[in-house]
Design an enzyme around this catalytic site. Structure first.
Site, PDB file in Angstrom:
ATOM      1  N   HIS A  12      27.179  -9.017 -13.660  1.00 31.02           N
ATOM      2  CA  HIS A  12      26.488  -7.729 -13.664  1.00 31.02           C
ATOM      3  C   HIS A  12      27.080  -6.909 -14.806  1.00 31.02           C
ATOM      4  CE1 HIS A  12      29.923  -6.485 -10.806  1.00 31.02           C
ATOM      5  NE2 HIS A  12      30.199  -5.994 -11.977  1.00 31.02           N
ATOM      6  N   HIS A  59      31.720   0.420  -8.530  1.00 30.30           N
ATOM      7  CA  HIS A  59      32.572   0.829  -9.655  1.00 30.30           C
ATOM      8  C   HIS A  59      32.831   2.325  -9.552  1.00 30.30           C
ATOM      9  CE1 HIS A  59      30.523  -2.890 -10.856  1.00 30.30           C
ATOM     10  NE2 HIS A  59      31.512  -3.114 -11.684  1.00 30.30           N
ATOM     11  N   HIS A 193      35.852 -10.921 -18.825  1.00 27.17           N
ATOM     12  CA  HIS A 193      35.686  -9.671 -19.574  1.00 27.17           C
ATOM     13  C   HIS A 193      36.853  -8.728 -19.330  1.00 27.17           C
ATOM     14  CE1 HIS A 193      33.712  -8.625 -15.726  1.00 27.17           C
ATOM     15  NE2 HIS A 193      33.511  -7.363 -16.078  1.00 27.17           N
ATOM     16  N   GLU A 240      36.784  -9.919 -10.999  1.00 28.46           N
ATOM     17  CA  GLU A 240      35.530  -9.797 -10.217  1.00 28.46           C
ATOM     18  C   GLU A 240      35.064 -11.162  -9.693  1.00 28.46           C
ATOM     19  OE1 GLU A 240      33.373  -5.895 -12.280  1.00 28.46           O
ATOM     20  OE2 GLU A 240      32.624  -7.876 -12.781  1.00 28.46           O
TER      21      GLU A 240
END
Ligand code: DHB
Ligand code: FE
Length: 311
Positions: A12, A59, A193, A240
């Site tokens: 995402h 988040h 990431h 994540e």
């Protein structure tokens, strides 16, 4: 009875949502990303699940940094898109499935996984972007979605093993629900990431591809990976990926990989995506365990006969 028919995983990235919302999906940079999900959208349209169970992370949109539940299950009838700083995304309100969600809460909590129950919750790009990638941009999402928010934002997130075991408990819950619902599990976030600090922009394709291989064939290799290894190899936000293990834990040991897509980058992120069919026949362990005692009894009887002959 309800059944989990498939699991999917998908990164995402807020910029993917912005590309959709601002009509930029045909630009070469974004076309490369969206092209990888064309096959997935067709698969989804053919599969037509009754319910999606989506594991994602908030988040600091719904929960802020003041209250951070480790596992929060959405039991509400609706989950509106959150305002992530530039207004809520123009996507449909996510409709929940309060009956199935309450059943899952009861089963999983009595199985000793202490979930937070959310009867009101807004959902951010962590959930809405994977819905877009798999369903496109319909006026209404085609089926109810039960969100499970996992803390991967503030240390300590849950371990991969805990996530995997929770997935198992969720599967047990879903498969004891009396209605014949076909459920698809979504694991979202990842892949490698890092969005801040000296290593911002870190991508590790070798790690990501090995993770995808193991996710399908040998998830046991992933469940004990420590957080530090995720962070070292896949960047701070690469952690994540533990959420994918909730999805994988909810599937059978043997699954069939239907489709995989991997591209670098989208914004700061390596985009990884996989579809796992959970309807393949399993080798039955019941026969093996039923047989073992019989064989043991026969061996013991043979030994007894030999002893009698000898004495
Ligand atoms: C990015 C990726 C994320 O997973 C996220 O939650 C926020 C930003 C990024 O690539 O910029
Ligand atoms: Fe994220």
């Amino acid at each position: 009875m309800a059944k989990i028919i498939a699991g999917i995983a998908s990164s995402h990235v807020p910029a993917i949502g912005a590309a959709i919302d601002n009509g930029r999906t045909e630009e070469p940079y974004w076309k490369r990303v969206f092209a990888g999900f064309e096959r997935s959208k067709r698969w989804m349209a053919e599969t037509r699940p009754d319910v999606v169970f989506a594991i994602y992370n908030d988040h600091a949109s719904a929960f802020s940094v003041e209250v951070i539940p480790t596992f929060a299950l959405g039991c509400a009838a609706e989950f509106p898109p959150a305002d992530e700083g530039w207004g809520p995304r123009p996507v449909p309100v996510v409709k929940g499935h309060p009956e199935l969600a309450s059943h899952i809460a009861q089963s999983v909590i009595l199985d000793e996984f202490d979930l937070t129950i959310c009867n009101k919750m807004e959902v951010d790009h962590g959930l809405t972007v994977p819905l877009n990638l798999m369903f496109g941009s319909p006026r209404e999402w085609p089926c109810p979605v039960i969100p499970l928010a996992v803390n991967v934002v503030q240390f300590p997130p849950p371990t991969g093993h805990r996530c995997f075991m929770l997935g198992r408990a969720i599967a047990k819950a879903i498969e004891s629900y009396p209605e014949d619902l076909r459920v698809v599990m979504f694991g979202t976030g990842g892949m490698s990431h890092q969005i801040s600090g000296p290593r911002a922009g870190l991508i590790n394709s070798k790690f990501d591809k090995a993770f995808l291989d193991n996710l399908t064939k040998d998830p046991d290799k992933l469940v004990h990976m420590p957080h530090l290894e995720y962070m070292r190899e896949a960047g701070a936000e690469g952690v994540e990926l533990v959420m994918w293990l909730v999805m994988r834990g909810a599937l059978h040991r043997k699954v069939k990989e239907v489709y995989r897509f991997y591209t670098v980058p989208a914004s700061n992120t390596a985009v990884g995506h996989i579809i796992l069919d959970n309807t393949v026949p399993q080798r039955s362990t019941a026969r093996k365990t039923a047989k073992r005692p019989v064989a043991k009894v026969k061996r013991a009887a043979a030994r007894a006969r030999i002893d009698r002959v000898r004495s």
